[in-house]
Write a protein that holds these residues in place. Structure first.
Motif, PDB file in Angstrom:
ATOM      1  N   LEU A 170       2.018   0.167  -3.774  1.00 53.84           N
ATOM      2  CA  LEU A 170       1.145  -0.990  -3.586  1.00 53.84           C
ATOM      3  C   LEU A 170       0.272  -1.253  -4.804  1.00 53.84           C
ATOM      4  CD1 LEU A 170       0.017  -0.230   0.075  1.00 53.84           C
ATOM      5  CD2 LEU A 170       1.630  -1.996  -0.643  1.00 53.84           C
ATOM      6  N   SER A 171       0.017  -0.208  -5.598  1.00 48.32           N
ATOM      7  CA  SER A 171      -0.838  -0.342  -6.782  1.00 48.32           C
ATOM      8  C   SER A 171      -0.073  -0.822  -8.007  1.00 48.32           C
ATOM      9  CB  SER A 171      -1.507   1.011  -7.098  1.00 48.32           C
ATOM     10  OG  SER A 171      -2.259   1.474  -6.000  1.00 48.32           O
ATOM     11  N   ALA A 172       1.234  -0.968  -7.864  1.00 46.00           N
ATOM     12  CA  ALA A 172       2.058  -1.368  -9.016  1.00 46.00           C
ATOM     13  C   ALA A 172       1.658  -2.738  -9.546  1.00 46.00           C
ATOM     14  CB  ALA A 172       3.535  -1.360  -8.630  1.00 46.00           C
ATOM     15  N   ASP A 173       1.239  -3.628  -8.650  1.00 42.00           N
ATOM     16  CA  ASP A 173       0.785  -4.964  -9.060  1.00 42.00           C
ATOM     17  C   ASP A 173      -0.723  -4.913  -9.267  1.00 42.00           C
ATOM     18  OD1 ASP A 173       0.294  -7.613  -9.543  1.00 42.00           O
ATOM     19  OD2 ASP A 173       0.969  -8.337  -7.579  1.00 42.00           O
ATOM     20  N   SER A 174      -1.148  -4.734 -10.501  1.00 39.18           N
ATOM     21  CA  SER A 174      -2.570  -4.588 -10.801  1.00 39.18           C
ATOM     22  C   SER A 174      -3.360  -5.873 -10.593  1.00 39.18           C
ATOM     23  CB  SER A 174      -2.751  -4.111 -12.254  1.00 39.18           C
ATOM     24  OG  SER A 174      -2.141  -5.021 -13.161  1.00 39.18           O
ATOM     25  N   SER A 175      -2.684  -7.007 -10.514  1.00 41.75           N
ATOM     26  CA  SER A 175      -3.373  -8.283 -10.342  1.00 41.75           C
ATOM     27  C   SER A 175      -3.677  -8.600  -8.879  1.00 41.75           C
ATOM     28  CB  SER A 175      -2.522  -9.424 -10.933  1.00 41.75           C
ATOM     29  OG  SER A 175      -1.295  -9.555 -10.225  1.00 41.75           O
ATOM     30  N   ALA A 176      -3.112  -7.823  -7.937  1.00 40.16           N
ATOM     31  CA  ALA A 176      -3.316  -8.082  -6.516  1.00 40.16           C
ATOM     32  C   ALA A 176      -4.740  -7.741  -6.091  1.00 40.16           C
ATOM     33  CB  ALA A 176      -2.318  -7.270  -5.686  1.00 40.16           C
ATOM     34  N   THR A 177      -5.330  -8.592  -5.271  1.00 40.67           N
ATOM     35  CA  THR A 177      -6.665  -8.337  -4.749  1.00 40.67           C
ATOM     36  C   THR A 177      -6.584  -7.304  -3.636  1.00 40.67           C
ATOM     37  OG1 THR A 177      -6.503 -10.080  -3.072  1.00 40.67           O
ATOM     38  CG2 THR A 177      -7.321 -10.710  -5.271  1.00 40.67           C
ATOM     39  N   LEU A 178      -7.728  -6.819  -3.205  1.00 38.46           N
ATOM     40  CA  LEU A 178      -7.778  -5.833  -2.135  1.00 38.46           C
ATOM     41  C   LEU A 178      -7.157  -6.406  -0.859  1.00 38.46           C
ATOM     42  CD1 LEU A 178      -8.733  -3.049  -1.170  1.00 38.46           C
ATOM     43  CD2 LEU A 178     -10.928  -4.097  -0.573  1.00 38.46           C
ATOM     44  N   GLU A 179      -7.487  -7.637  -0.538  1.00 34.45           N
ATOM     45  CA  GLU A 179      -6.940  -8.260   0.662  1.00 34.45           C
ATOM     46  C   GLU A 179      -5.423  -8.435   0.548  1.00 34.45           C
ATOM     47  OE1 GLU A 179      -7.513 -12.326   3.341  1.00 34.45           O
ATOM     48  OE2 GLU A 179      -9.058 -11.713   1.907  1.00 34.45           O
ATOM     49  N   GLN A 180      -4.933  -8.788  -0.612  1.00 36.11           N
ATOM     50  CA  GLN A 180      -3.488  -8.944  -0.810  1.00 36.11           C
ATOM     51  C   GLN A 180      -2.761  -7.610  -0.647  1.00 36.11           C
ATOM     52  OE1 GLN A 180      -3.594 -10.746  -4.722  1.00 36.11           O
ATOM     53  NE2 GLN A 180      -3.241 -12.807  -3.903  1.00 36.11           N
ATOM     54  N   ARG A 181      -3.365  -6.537  -1.125  1.00 35.52           N
ATOM     55  CA  ARG A 181      -2.762  -5.206  -0.969  1.00 35.52           C
ATOM     56  C   ARG A 181      -2.703  -4.805   0.505  1.00 35.52           C
ATOM     57  NH1 ARG A 181      -5.687  -0.924  -4.609  1.00 35.52           N
ATOM     58  NH2 ARG A 181      -4.010   0.389  -3.786  1.00 35.52           N
ATOM     59  N   ILE A 182      -3.733  -5.160   1.253  1.00 37.14           N
ATOM     60  CA  ILE A 182      -3.757  -4.857   2.687  1.00 37.14           C
ATOM     61  C   ILE A 182      -2.652  -5.614   3.406  1.00 37.14           C
ATOM     62  CG2 ILE A 182      -5.103  -5.150   4.809  1.00 37.14           C
ATOM     63  CD1 ILE A 182      -7.629  -4.678   3.084  1.00 37.14           C
ATOM     64  N   VAL A 183      -2.510  -6.892   3.080  1.00 38.52           N
ATOM     65  CA  VAL A 183      -1.462  -7.713   3.699  1.00 38.52           C
ATOM     66  C   VAL A 183      -0.082  -7.158   3.365  1.00 38.52           C
ATOM     67  CG1 VAL A 183      -0.360  -9.996   3.680  1.00 38.52           C
ATOM     68  CG2 VAL A 183      -2.853  -9.815   3.778  1.00 38.52           C
ATOM     69  N   THR A 184       0.114  -6.769   2.100  1.00 36.58           N
ATOM     70  CA  THR A 184       1.398  -6.204   1.687  1.00 36.58           C
ATOM     71  C   THR A 184       1.672  -4.893   2.411  1.00 36.58           C
ATOM     72  OG1 THR A 184       1.182  -7.200  -0.509  1.00 36.58           O
ATOM     73  CG2 THR A 184       2.765  -5.406  -0.273  1.00 36.58           C
ATOM     74  N   ALA A 185       0.640  -4.072   2.576  1.00 41.72           N
ATOM     75  CA  ALA A 185       0.796  -2.783   3.268  1.00 41.72           C
ATOM     76  C   ALA A 185       1.257  -2.995   4.709  1.00 41.72           C
ATOM     77  CB  ALA A 185      -0.514  -2.014   3.237  1.00 41.72           C
ATOM     78  N   TYR A 186       0.623  -3.929   5.390  1.00 46.31           N
ATOM     79  CA  TYR A 186       1.016  -4.235   6.774  1.00 46.31           C
ATOM     80  C   TYR A 186       2.442  -4.784   6.823  1.00 46.31           C
ATOM     81  CZ  TYR A 186      -3.154  -3.529   9.668  1.00 46.31           C
ATOM     82  OH  TYR A 186      -4.176  -2.968  10.398  1.00 46.31           O
ATOM     83  N   SER A 187       2.771  -5.659   5.896  1.00 46.65           N
ATOM     84  CA  SER A 187       4.093  -6.281   5.880  1.00 46.65           C
ATOM     85  C   SER A 187       5.188  -5.249   5.669  1.00 46.65           C
ATOM     86  CB  SER A 187       4.157  -7.348   4.778  1.00 46.65           C
ATOM     87  OG  SER A 187       3.204  -8.360   4.988  1.00 46.65           O
ATOM     88  N   VAL A 188       4.957  -4.332   4.730  1.00 49.11           N
ATOM     89  CA  VAL A 188       5.966  -3.324   4.405  1.00 49.11           C
ATOM     90  C   VAL A 188       6.075  -2.270   5.507  1.00 49.11           C
ATOM     91  CG1 VAL A 188       6.587  -1.489   2.791  1.00 49.11           C
ATOM     92  CG2 VAL A 188       5.728  -3.659   1.924  1.00 49.11           C
ATOM     93  N   ALA A 189       4.943  -1.791   5.997  1.00 52.21           N
ATOM     94  CA  ALA A 189       4.952  -0.692   6.964  1.00 52.21           C
ATOM     95  C   ALA A 189       5.258  -1.145   8.390  1.00 52.21           C
ATOM     96  CB  ALA A 189       3.619   0.043   6.939  1.00 52.21           C
ATOM     97  N   LEU A 190       4.696  -2.292   8.788  1.00 52.60           N
ATOM     98  CA  LEU A 190       4.804  -2.716  10.179  1.00 52.60           C
ATOM     99  C   LEU A 190       5.609  -3.994  10.370  1.00 52.60           C
ATOM    100  CD1 LEU A 190       1.122  -1.999  11.316  1.00 52.60           C
ATOM    101  CD2 LEU A 190       3.080  -0.436  11.257  1.00 52.60           C
ATOM    102  N   GLY A 191       5.998  -4.621   9.265  1.00 53.10           N
ATOM    103  CA  GLY A 191       6.832  -5.814   9.372  1.00 53.10           C
ATOM    104  C   GLY A 191       6.107  -7.039   9.877  1.00 53.10           C
ATOM    105  N   ARG A 192       4.803  -7.103   9.684  1.00 54.27           N
ATOM    106  CA  ARG A 192       4.033  -8.259  10.116  1.00 54.27           C
ATOM    107  C   ARG A 192       2.777  -8.420   9.269  1.00 54.27           C
ATOM    108  NH1 ARG A 192      -0.573  -6.959  12.904  1.00 54.27           N
ATOM    109  NH2 ARG A 192      -0.743  -4.833  13.738  1.00 54.27           N
ATOM    110  N   ILE A 193       2.177  -9.594   9.380  1.00 61.00           N
ATOM    111  CA  ILE A 193       0.928  -9.869   8.668  1.00 61.00           C
ATOM    112  C   ILE A 193      -0.239  -9.402   9.539  1.00 61.00           C
ATOM    113  CG2 ILE A 193      -0.509 -11.675   7.641  1.00 61.00           C
ATOM    114  CD1 ILE A 193       2.113 -11.244   6.196  1.00 61.00           C
ATOM    115  N   PRO A 194      -1.240  -8.761   8.963  1.00 58.83           N
ATOM    116  CA  PRO A 194      -2.369  -8.315   9.784  1.00 58.83           C
ATOM    117  C   PRO A 194      -3.193  -9.495  10.287  1.00 58.83           C
ATOM    118  CG  PRO A 194      -2.863  -7.994   7.464  1.00 58.83           C
ATOM    119  CD  PRO A 194      -1.421  -8.411   7.538  1.00 58.83           C
ATOM    120  N   SER A 195      -3.812  -9.321  11.426  1.00 58.09           N
ATOM    121  CA  SER A 195      -4.712 -10.353  11.946  1.00 58.09           C
ATOM    122  C   SER A 195      -5.995 -10.366  11.110  1.00 58.09           C
ATOM    123  CB  SER A 195      -5.054 -10.066  13.403  1.00 58.09           C
ATOM    124  OG  SER A 195      -5.802  -8.859  13.512  1.00 58.09           O
ATOM    125  N   GLU A 196      -6.783 -11.379  11.295  1.00 56.77           N
ATOM    126  CA  GLU A 196      -8.046 -11.464  10.550  1.00 56.77           C
ATOM    127  C   GLU A 196      -8.943 -10.280  10.877  1.00 56.77           C
ATOM    128  OE1 GLU A 196     -11.848 -14.555   9.965  1.00 56.77           O
ATOM    129  OE2 GLU A 196     -10.095 -15.130  11.164  1.00 56.77           O
TER     130      GLU A 196
END
Length: 207
Positions: free
Chosen positions: A143-169
């Motif tokens: 997840l840290s490979a993209d240094s330009s990603a914001t904290l929120e973007q990394r969280i969304v990517t983590a949820y997408s990769v691990a759980l296959g969905r976008i996190p709720s607000e």
């Protein structure tokens, strides 16, 4: 089978496209059907099931980007190879920790049906075991490979990769609060966040 020239493929297709197989395991409709079929004798809902031992291992390494998904070729050893579990060697007189804790048969006796248990050992292995902690660190590295990603973007990517969905607000806000609160208490709180996702029921169970 007779009508389709003994084609197992057609039989499997019929089974997995049937209404019973495509039932949901949760939701308003399932709650209503549970009252009519509480024991699920008539397959009113899809039962929730945990990933098998090999699937837990493969899923964790797929999320971290470590899994070698190549098809065919030589088999490998569990401790060294990143190949899918189906291509790894199984020794009759030697058990692997990931397989052993999640009820995989030992290879010595015939096992037509696997046991499916839920034990404290499994939770301790996932929470405190070095194998899953190593996966959390590898997941964070991915997840840290993209240094330009914001904290929120990394969280969304983590949820997408691990759980296959976008996190709720609410989940995003909770994750940000967790990371900010633990920023001074851990070497890298995002590793802990990755560890939490890999330990979640949503990751280990198929609904």
């Amino acid at each position: 089978l007779l009508d389709n020239d003994w084609s197992m493929k057609r039989l499997h297709r019929l089974m997995v496209t049937s209404a019973a197989y495509r039932r949901a395991s949760h939701g308003t409709e399932v709650e209503e059907l549970a009252g009519k079929d509480p024991a699920n004798k008539w397959l009113a809902r899809m039962p929730i099931r945990r990933l098998a031992a090999e699937q837990v291992r493969d899923a964790a390494e797929a999320v971290t980007g470590e899994l070698d998904s190549a098809v065919g070729g030589q088999s490998g050893d569990w401790s060294k190879s990143r190949r899918r579990a189906v291509y790894l060697k199984v020794y009759r007189n030697k058990s692997e920790q990931v397989l052993d804790v999640f009820d995989a048969p030992d290879g010595i006796f015939t096992t037509p049906v696997r046991n499916v248990t839920t034990t404290p050992t499994q939770s301790l292995f996932l929470i405190n075991g070095p194998w899953m902690m190593a996966r959390a660190k590898a997941f964070n590295k991915r997840l840290s490979a993209d240094s330009s990603a914001t904290l929120e973007q990394r969280i969304v990517t983590a949820y997408s990769v691990a759980l296959g969905r976008i996190p709720s607000e609410a989940e995003t806000n909770e994750a940000i609060r967790f990371l900010q609160t633990n920023s001074g208490k851990s070497d890298d709180p995002f590793v802990d966040f990755c560890h939490v996702l890999l330990n979640s029921s949503e990751f280990l169970y198929v609904d």
